[in-house]
Design a protein around this motif. Sequence first.
Motif, PDB file in Angstrom:
ATOM      1  N   PRO A   1      11.266  12.318  -5.921  1.00 11.50           N
ATOM      2  CA  PRO A   1      11.518  10.878  -6.069  1.00 11.50           C
ATOM      3  C   PRO A   1      11.932  10.285  -4.727  1.00 11.50           C
ATOM      4  O   PRO A   1      12.436  10.996  -3.845  1.00 11.50           O
ATOM      5  CB  PRO A   1      12.678  10.830  -7.076  1.00 11.50           C
ATOM      6  CG  PRO A   1      12.583  12.104  -7.840  1.00 11.50           C
ATOM      7  CD  PRO A   1      12.045  13.113  -6.870  1.00 11.50           C
ATOM      8  N   VAL A   2      11.694   8.977  -4.594  1.00 13.79           N
ATOM      9  CA  VAL A   2      11.838   8.335  -3.284  1.00 13.79           C
ATOM     10  C   VAL A   2      12.711   7.087  -3.374  1.00 13.79           C
ATOM     11  O   VAL A   2      12.601   6.309  -4.325  1.00 13.79           O
ATOM     12  CB  VAL A   2      10.442   7.906  -2.753  1.00 13.79           C
ATOM     13  CG1 VAL A   2      10.579   7.161  -1.430  1.00 13.79           C
ATOM     14  CG2 VAL A   2       9.536   9.109  -2.582  1.00 13.79           C
ATOM     15  N   LEU A   3      13.550   6.917  -2.357  1.00 10.29           N
ATOM     16  CA  LEU A   3      14.193   5.623  -2.096  1.00 10.29           C
ATOM     17  C   LEU A   3      13.684   5.195  -0.723  1.00 10.29           C
ATOM     18  O   LEU A   3      13.837   5.916   0.256  1.00 10.29           O
ATOM     19  CB  LEU A   3      15.709   5.724  -2.074  1.00 10.29           C
ATOM     20  CG  LEU A   3      16.439   4.429  -1.664  1.00 10.29           C
ATOM     21  CD1 LEU A   3      16.243   3.324  -2.715  1.00 10.29           C
ATOM     22  CD2 LEU A   3      17.935   4.675  -1.443  1.00 10.29           C
TER      23      LEU A   3
ATOM     24  N   GLY B   1       0.825  -1.211   0.000  1.00  9.73           N
ATOM     25  CA  GLY B   1       0.000   0.000   0.000  1.00  9.73           C
ATOM     26  C   GLY B   1       0.853   1.252   0.000  1.00  9.73           C
ATOM     27  O   GLY B   1       0.559   2.228  -0.702  1.00  9.73           O
ATOM     28  N   LEU B   2       1.939   1.234   0.755  1.00  6.86           N
ATOM     29  CA  LEU B   2       2.800   2.414   0.822  1.00  6.86           C
ATOM     30  C   LEU B   2       3.594   2.581  -0.476  1.00  6.86           C
ATOM     31  O   LEU B   2       3.742   3.694  -0.975  1.00  6.86           O
ATOM     32  CB  LEU B   2       3.742   2.338   2.019  1.00  6.86           C
ATOM     33  CG  LEU B   2       4.651   3.558   2.230  1.00  6.86           C
ATOM     34  CD1 LEU B   2       3.863   4.876   2.262  1.00  6.86           C
ATOM     35  CD2 LEU B   2       5.471   3.412   3.509  1.00  6.86           C
ATOM     36  N   ASP B   3       4.071   1.500  -1.043  1.00  8.52           N
ATOM     37  CA  ASP B   3       4.770   1.608  -2.339  1.00  8.52           C
ATOM     38  C   ASP B   3       3.844   2.238  -3.392  1.00  8.52           C
ATOM     39  O   ASP B   3       4.267   3.119  -4.155  1.00  8.52           O
ATOM     40  CB  ASP B   3       5.254   0.237  -2.822  1.00  8.52           C
ATOM     41  CG  ASP B   3       6.644  -0.121  -2.299  1.00  8.52           C
ATOM     42  OD1 ASP B   3       7.111  -1.251  -2.594  1.00  8.52           O
ATOM     43  OD2 ASP B   3       7.268   0.710  -1.607  1.00  8.52           O
ATOM     44  N   GLU B   4       2.599   1.785  -3.428  1.00  7.80           N
ATOM     45  CA  GLU B   4       1.670   2.329  -4.425  1.00  7.80           C
ATOM     46  C   GLU B   4       1.323   3.786  -4.112  1.00  7.80           C
ATOM     47  O   GLU B   4       1.169   4.605  -5.016  1.00  7.80           O
ATOM     48  CB  GLU B   4       0.402   1.472  -4.507  1.00  7.80           C
ATOM     49  CG  GLU B   4      -0.463   1.825  -5.709  1.00  7.80           C
ATOM     50  CD  GLU B   4      -1.641   0.888  -5.873  1.00  7.80           C
ATOM     51  OE1 GLU B   4      -1.683   0.155  -6.879  1.00  7.80           O
ATOM     52  OE2 GLU B   4      -2.545   0.912  -4.998  1.00  7.80           O
ATOM     53  N   THR B   5       1.218   4.108  -2.831  1.00  7.61           N
ATOM     54  CA  THR B   5       0.950   5.493  -2.424  1.00  7.61           C
ATOM     55  C   THR B   5       2.088   6.416  -2.863  1.00  7.61           C
ATOM     56  O   THR B   5       1.850   7.509  -3.383  1.00  7.61           O
ATOM     57  CB  THR B   5       0.769   5.579  -0.899  1.00  7.61           C
ATOM     58  OG1 THR B   5      -0.388   4.843  -0.524  1.00  7.61           O
ATOM     59  CG2 THR B   5       0.635   7.021  -0.423  1.00  7.61           C
ATOM     60  N   LEU B   6       3.320   5.975  -2.660  1.00  2.00           N
ATOM     61  CA  LEU B   6       4.470   6.796  -3.044  1.00  2.00           C
ATOM     62  C   LEU B   6       4.505   7.000  -4.554  1.00  2.00           C
ATOM     63  O   LEU B   6       4.844   8.088  -5.043  1.00  2.00           O
ATOM     64  CB  LEU B   6       5.769   6.156  -2.537  1.00  2.00           C
ATOM     65  CG  LEU B   6       5.904   6.111  -1.008  1.00  2.00           C
ATOM     66  CD1 LEU B   6       7.116   5.279  -0.597  1.00  2.00           C
ATOM     67  CD2 LEU B   6       5.990   7.509  -0.413  1.00  2.00           C
ATOM     68  N   LEU B   7       4.149   5.964  -5.301  1.00  2.00           N
ATOM     69  CA  LEU B   7       4.042   6.095  -6.762  1.00  2.00           C
ATOM     70  C   LEU B   7       3.039   7.195  -7.106  1.00  2.00           C
ATOM     71  O   LEU B   7       3.306   8.076  -7.935  1.00  2.00           O
ATOM     72  CB  LEU B   7       3.609   4.752  -7.353  1.00  2.00           C
ATOM     73  CG  LEU B   7       3.300   4.684  -8.848  1.00  2.00           C
ATOM     74  CD1 LEU B   7       4.571   4.822  -9.660  1.00  2.00           C
ATOM     75  CD2 LEU B   7       2.615   3.387  -9.210  1.00  2.00           C
ATOM     76  N   HIS B   8       1.902   7.152  -6.432  1.00  2.11           N
ATOM     77  CA  HIS B   8       0.843   8.133  -6.671  1.00  2.11           C
ATOM     78  C   HIS B   8       1.319   9.545  -6.313  1.00  2.11           C
ATOM     79  O   HIS B   8       1.066  10.509  -7.049  1.00  2.11           O
ATOM     80  CB  HIS B   8      -0.377   7.723  -5.838  1.00  2.11           C
ATOM     81  CG  HIS B   8      -1.543   8.646  -5.969  1.00  2.11           C
ATOM     82  ND1 HIS B   8      -2.179   8.900  -7.167  1.00  2.11           N
ATOM     83  CD2 HIS B   8      -2.192   9.394  -5.039  1.00  2.11           C
ATOM     84  CE1 HIS B   8      -3.162   9.757  -6.975  1.00  2.11           C
ATOM     85  NE2 HIS B   8      -3.202  10.077  -5.699  1.00  2.11           N
ATOM     86  N   LYS B   9       2.016   9.678  -5.198  1.00  5.65           N
ATOM     87  CA  LYS B   9       2.467  11.000  -4.735  1.00  5.65           C
ATOM     88  C   LYS B   9       3.529  11.587  -5.660  1.00  5.65           C
ATOM     89  O   LYS B   9       3.524  12.787  -5.958  1.00  5.65           O
ATOM     90  CB  LYS B   9       3.013  10.906  -3.302  1.00  5.65           C
ATOM     91  CG  LYS B   9       1.949  10.601  -2.258  1.00  5.65           C
ATOM     92  CD  LYS B   9       0.880  11.668  -2.220  1.00  5.65           C
ATOM     93  CE  LYS B   9      -0.161  11.386  -1.146  1.00  5.65           C
ATOM     94  NZ  LYS B   9      -1.310  12.323  -1.243  1.00  5.65           N
TER      95      LYS B   9
ATOM     96  N   VAL C   1      11.108   5.168  -6.572  1.00  4.48           N
ATOM     97  CA  VAL C   1      10.047   5.746  -7.387  1.00  4.48           C
ATOM     98  C   VAL C   1      10.558   7.051  -7.996  1.00  4.48           C
ATOM     99  O   VAL C   1      11.092   7.909  -7.275  1.00  4.48           O
ATOM    100  CB  VAL C   1       8.782   6.052  -6.544  1.00  4.48           C
ATOM    101  CG1 VAL C   1       7.661   6.569  -7.449  1.00  4.48           C
ATOM    102  CG2 VAL C   1       8.329   4.823  -5.776  1.00  4.48           C
ATOM    103  N   LEU C   2      10.409   7.173  -9.315  1.00  5.19           N
ATOM    104  CA  LEU C   2      10.844   8.400  -9.996  1.00  5.19           C
ATOM    105  C   LEU C   2      10.002   8.614 -11.238  1.00  5.19           C
ATOM    106  O   LEU C   2       9.483   7.642 -11.806  1.00  5.19           O
ATOM    107  CB  LEU C   2      12.332   8.330 -10.358  1.00  5.19           C
ATOM    108  CG  LEU C   2      12.820   7.303 -11.359  1.00  5.19           C
ATOM    109  CD1 LEU C   2      14.234   7.651 -11.831  1.00  5.19           C
ATOM    110  CD2 LEU C   2      12.851   5.913 -10.780  1.00  5.19           C
TER     111      LEU C   2
END
Lengths: 111, 260
Positions: free
Chosen positions: B36-38, B20-28, B93-94
């Motif tokens: 972008p996030v690591l 859920g958090l991986d998909e949320t970060l993609l959305h954000k 995510v980038l």
Amino acid sequence: MTEKPAILNLQGKPPGCKLLRLSLTLTKDPNPIIQSISIHGDFFAVPEEAFDAVERELAGTTPAQLGRRFNALAEAHSLQLAGISGDGLDTLIASEAPWLLNPEQGPRHAP
Amino acid sequence: MPHEFRLLSTGFNSATFNMGLDETLLHKVAQGSSLPVLRLYGWSPPAISLGYFQGLEEEVDVNACRTEGVDIVRRITGGGAVFHQHELTYSIVLPLTHPLAESNILDSYRTLCSGIVAGLALLGIEAEFAPINDIVTDGRKISGNAQTRKQGCILQHGTILIDVDPDLMFRLLKVPAEKNRGRLIADVKARVTSLRQMRPEYTSIPFESLYEQTAQAMAHGFTEALDLRLIPDEVQSEELEEAVQRAREKFGSWAWTRLR
């Protein structure tokens, strides 16, 4: 009376592909047509939702045309593929269900 | 000029929350409301994650997972089934417009995985990228990775194996025939390795400490390989709320898990 379709499950790891599992629903004709197909496995296809559409649109294909039709649909849907290809699908059928490509020879084992 | 990325170290959470958090970060990131996030994370309880294209019943012994207290979750990325226990997982995510984003997925795996290769070197392990999506050392797999592209962004996540238990793994995964179980276990032992197997001196280090050491090495590795400036950050409350909602409504739903 309408004959029930035949369901055939194949799996393998064709060269250049990840593990592929095919479930084919085939008409019980001398020259069977794929009524529906589900393609499971360890491969990658982006965007994933477009792959679902490709599966649906493969209905009506013959086993001999599967690889070519798959490639055409993947291109039409702008799919980026890794670990799966039309050649891989053809190879899997040729090795696990060769009678589908030569229906006159008949199956070695009833599906 | 280094590329600024948020660094999120989110600790050990459930499978559905992690996805859920991986998909949320993609959305954000897609919305433009996040850099972008690591992200670096672990799994508690242990879990099997299924690739998007895998069939649940074909791959996983659901009853065995229930008995062993192992969660099951379907990823939004393709690839194979992964048993998450003693490992570090990362996600990156980038946007597709980012200088580090390769248009070709196969090239993209190589670029992003270079961070892990660099991180492993800092842990004393010489490794290399093995197409399509693996990292190997001494010919044995130590990291698997999976990538998707949605909403104009790349999400890639993967594992760095700290330890591996093939016997438990094959109690949880379906094998074609019971007689093949021993052969499959032997095959995995020959083809897969871990930090502790490659560096026996790590065996005496408690898992939690080795996890932290690995996390630091990976942060440095990604920094070095991809020329990043990592900004340590926390998950924002809005992100947490969204992740929990996605975990509950999507990743925790039987409909999603049984998608294929």
